[in-house]
Design a protein around this motif. Structure first.
Motif, PDB file in Angstrom:
ATOM      1  N   GLY A 103       8.776 -15.101   1.322  1.00  0.00           N
ATOM      2  CA  GLY A 103       9.729 -14.829   2.177  1.00  0.00           C
ATOM      3  C   GLY A 103       8.846 -14.574   2.873  1.00  0.00           C
ATOM      4  N   VAL A 104       9.430 -13.517   3.969  1.00  0.00           N
ATOM      5  CA  VAL A 104       8.776 -13.343   5.630  1.00  0.00           C
ATOM      6  C   VAL A 104       8.738 -11.845   5.444  1.00  0.00           C
ATOM      7  N   PHE A 105       7.193 -11.130   6.060  1.00  0.00           N
ATOM      8  CA  PHE A 105       6.928  -9.672   6.399  1.00  0.00           C
ATOM      9  C   PHE A 105       7.093  -9.354   7.490  1.00  0.00           C
ATOM     10  N   GLU A 106       7.389  -7.935   7.204  1.00  0.00           N
ATOM     11  CA  GLU A 106       6.742  -7.101   8.427  1.00  0.00           C
ATOM     12  C   GLU A 106       5.489  -5.898   8.157  1.00  0.00           C
ATOM     13  N   LEU A 107       4.600  -5.953   8.768  1.00  0.00           N
ATOM     14  CA  LEU A 107       3.226  -4.693   9.074  1.00  0.00           C
ATOM     15  C   LEU A 107       3.457  -3.873   9.792  1.00  0.00           C
ATOM     16  N   SER A 108       4.311  -2.742  10.065  1.00  0.00           N
ATOM     17  CA  SER A 108       4.644  -1.637  11.236  1.00  0.00           C
ATOM     18  C   SER A 108       3.022  -0.508  11.388  1.00  0.00           C
ATOM     19  N   PRO A 109       2.632  -0.819  11.917  1.00  0.00           N
ATOM     20  CA  PRO A 109       1.520   1.283  12.421  1.00  0.00           C
ATOM     21  C   PRO A 109       2.268   2.388  12.158  1.00  0.00           C
ATOM     22  N   ASN A 110       2.000   2.980  11.449  1.00  0.00           N
ATOM     23  CA  ASN A 110       2.493   4.044  10.354  1.00  0.00           C
ATOM     24  C   ASN A 110       1.171   5.329  11.314  1.00  0.00           C
ATOM     25  N   GLY A 111      -0.259   5.125  11.984  1.00  0.00           N
ATOM     26  CA  GLY A 111      -0.724   6.048  12.497  1.00  0.00           C
ATOM     27  C   GLY A 111      -1.872   5.851  11.489  1.00  0.00           C
ATOM     28  N   SER A 112      -2.216   6.299  10.031  1.00  0.00           N
ATOM     29  CA  SER A 112      -3.356   5.978   9.234  1.00  0.00           C
ATOM     30  C   SER A 112      -3.615   4.325   8.235  1.00  0.00           C
ATOM     31  N   GLY A 113      -2.214   4.077   8.520  1.00  0.00           N
ATOM     32  CA  GLY A 113      -2.564   2.179   7.811  1.00  0.00           C
ATOM     33  C   GLY A 113      -1.284   1.521   8.520  1.00  0.00           C
ATOM     34  N   TYR A 114      -0.706   1.148   7.662  1.00  0.00           N
ATOM     35  CA  TYR A 114       0.479   0.151   8.291  1.00  0.00           C
ATOM     36  C   TYR A 114       1.543   0.581   7.026  1.00  0.00           C
ATOM     37  N   THR A 115       3.424  -0.308   7.382  1.00  0.00           N
ATOM     38  CA  THR A 115       4.112   0.094   5.968  1.00  0.00           C
ATOM     39  C   THR A 115       4.353  -1.215   6.203  1.00  0.00           C
ATOM     40  N   GLU A 116       4.812  -2.134   4.906  1.00  0.00           N
ATOM     41  CA  GLU A 116       5.835  -3.571   5.076  1.00  0.00           C
ATOM     42  C   GLU A 116       6.942  -3.246   4.427  1.00  0.00           C
ATOM     43  N   LYS A 117       7.332  -4.311   5.087  1.00  0.00           N
ATOM     44  CA  LYS A 117       8.660  -4.182   5.130  1.00  0.00           C
ATOM     45  C   LYS A 117       9.414  -5.772   4.326  1.00  0.00           C
ATOM     46  N   THR A 118       9.808  -6.629   3.525  1.00  0.00           N
ATOM     47  CA  THR A 118      10.136  -7.355   3.600  1.00  0.00           C
ATOM     48  C   THR A 118      11.078  -8.112   3.888  1.00  0.00           C
ATOM     49  N   LEU A 119      11.408  -8.313   5.173  1.00  0.00           N
ATOM     50  CA  LEU A 119      12.284  -8.918   5.900  1.00  0.00           C
ATOM     51  C   LEU A 119      13.465 -10.425   5.522  1.00  0.00           C
TER      52      LEU A 119
END
Length: 470
Positions: A103-119
């Motif tokens: 699949g395809v994923f997105e990693l979004s900065p969250n301040g202390s790291g990254y949050t993953e979301k599978t698109l």
């Protein structure tokens, strides 16, 4: 003659399936790259140079095993593909055969790291399976990519697709733009896509085209937002047609397009020269627009000795038109994991091709020696504004394991020479430490750091996204 090929025609080296298509990104400061994303903007400062961190570790039953480079949007969100996993555990249908459809994923900065979301998770039907290549993002945020498997049922695992992911609220909608049939139109795309100013898409397939499955270069001509028509720009014929000279075969990588519309890339096999393991050693090719079609020229034939062999990565170019890339094998090193039985194949090279009249002259910028130096670069290289080159090797390094855990390297420009420096030596061969390992993709620079993916490692062994600070 070619090596016995595994699922998806991937080259088998040191008990690992080496899937190309992780073309390195390049910034527009005199260098041009073989893939595109939206403009890169500065992110907050990162810690001191030489520090590596895993920013996301994949785990099952989610998507896993990334083999491609990542891209960024203007907000610092990171996007990539993972070619396996997903679709429940255990997977069914073709997803069970391929180890999950990916699949395809997105990693979004969250301040202390990254949050993953599978698109998006591929389901292994008409939508495709096995997205091994990197993504292209247009100015509206639509993501484009290729899936190596499924779609048409004319191939044993499906012939692959070209897809787009369209933002829809907080989610994405997948649209299959083209379904390869495995005939003259091509099959099994493993390279990413590039686009021209009109939104037409360009790519390669490693199979299909001719009766010998030597691969193609294709264009998807844009008719509307969701409608494209495929046009074959070139069908490789290897050495399968006695009336024609031997050209390339089986391109794994994305294309690079120059300002005049010429297309450049590499083929893994084909060419004039026989390599030690009885494969033809591969080529660098150019397609020049001519009338309503394209004229193909082989601008370099790898010989399989010190000059390199078997390129699976894409190319970048500097302002003079010189091309830069890497080969998986060749170079002459005698590191045992690079050899085949008692045959010395070499651990790969980084090369430069300089225009010289109507031809190109090859210069070796670095020959990998294995061990702590690194071995078997699967992708191309990335260039910064100063002409320094960066990339990864799948093997080598100081850690134990089958050939080492891989490296991130820099070739610092010193006048007309380049001096190698290992920026990071991966420690993740055992998985237990949580580090990435076995990078098969190139690196992308963002915010004074290099980002990339490891096919394995990450703690659970299903791969990771890493950052190495410059």
């Amino acid at each position: 003659m070619r090596l016995q090929r595994s699922v998806g025609a991937a080259l088998v080296v040191v008990c690992s399936v080496l899937v190309g298509g992780g073309a390195a990104m390049a910034r527009p400061y005199g260098f041009a790259g073989s893939a595109s994303s939206r403009a890169l903007h500065s992110s907050p400062p990162t810690p001191a140079s030489g520090v590596e961190s895993v920013i996301y570790a994949f785990d099952r039953p989610g998507i896993s095993s990334p083999t491609a480079s990542v891209i960024f949007d203007s907000s610092g969100n990171l996007y990539g593909t993972a070619g396996q996993g997903g679709n429940g555990e255990p997977p069914s249908g073709i997803c069970a055969v391929t180890g999950g459809c990916g699949g395809v994923f997105e990693l979004s900065p969250n301040g202390s790291g990254y949050t993953e979301k599978t698109l998006y998770e591929f389901n292994g039907t008409a939508d495709g399976a096995g997205p091994f290549a990197g993504l292209y993002m247009d100015a509206t945020g639509i993501l484009y990519g290729t899936a190596t498997y499924n779609g048409s049922t004319n191939c044993p695992l499906g012939c692959g697709t070209v897809f787009e992911l369209v933002p829809f609220g907080s989610n994405y909608v997948e649209v299959t733009l083209y379904d390869f049939t495995g005939g003259t139109d091509g099959a099994s795309p493993t390279g990413g896509l590039i686009a021209d100013a009109q939104g037409n898409l360009y790519g390669t397939t490693q199979e299909g085209g001719d009766a010998n499955n030597d691969g193609t270069v294709f264009e998807l001509v844009r008719k509307s937002e969701k409608k494209y028509t495929e046009k074959i720009l070139y069908r490789f014929h290897g050495c399968s047609e006695p009336s024609l000279s031997c050209d390339g075969a089986n391109p794994f990588a994305a294309l690079y397009m120059d300002s005049s519309g010429r297309l450049f890339s590499t083929t893994t096999y084909g060419g004039k020269y026989q390599c030690p393991e009885n494969n033809l050693c591969g080529t660098v090719f150019r397609l020049t627009p001519k009338g309503r079609g394209y004229k193909e020229d082989i601008i370099y034939y790898f010989q399989g000795g010190n000059d390199g062999a078997t390129s699976q990565g894409g190319l970048i170019a500097d302002s003079s038109g010189a091309l830069y890339g890497a080969t998986v094998l060749g170079g002459g090193a005698t590191y045992p994991p690079c050899d085949f039985a008692s045959v010395v194949r070499g651990c790969g090279v980084v090369f430069k091709l300089t225009p010289h009249g109507n031809a190109y002259k090859e210069t070796l910028l670095h020959v990998f020696e294995g061990y702590s130096d690194g071995a078997n670069p699967q992708a191309g290289v990335y260039a910064d504004a100063s002409g320094n080159l960066y990339g990864t090797t799948q093997l080598g390094g100081t850690q134990s394991g089958i050939g080492g855990c891989g490296t991130v390297f820099e070739l610092a420009k010193k006048g007309k020479q380049h001096q190698e420096k290992i920026l990071y030596d991966f420690q993740g061969c055992s998985d237990s430490g949580g580090d990435a390992t076995a990078p098969r993709a190139g690196v992308t620079e963002y915010g004074n750091a290099l980002f990339g993916t490891g096919f394995q490692g990450g703690g659970a062994g299903w791969g990771a996204v890493f950052r190495v600070n410059l």
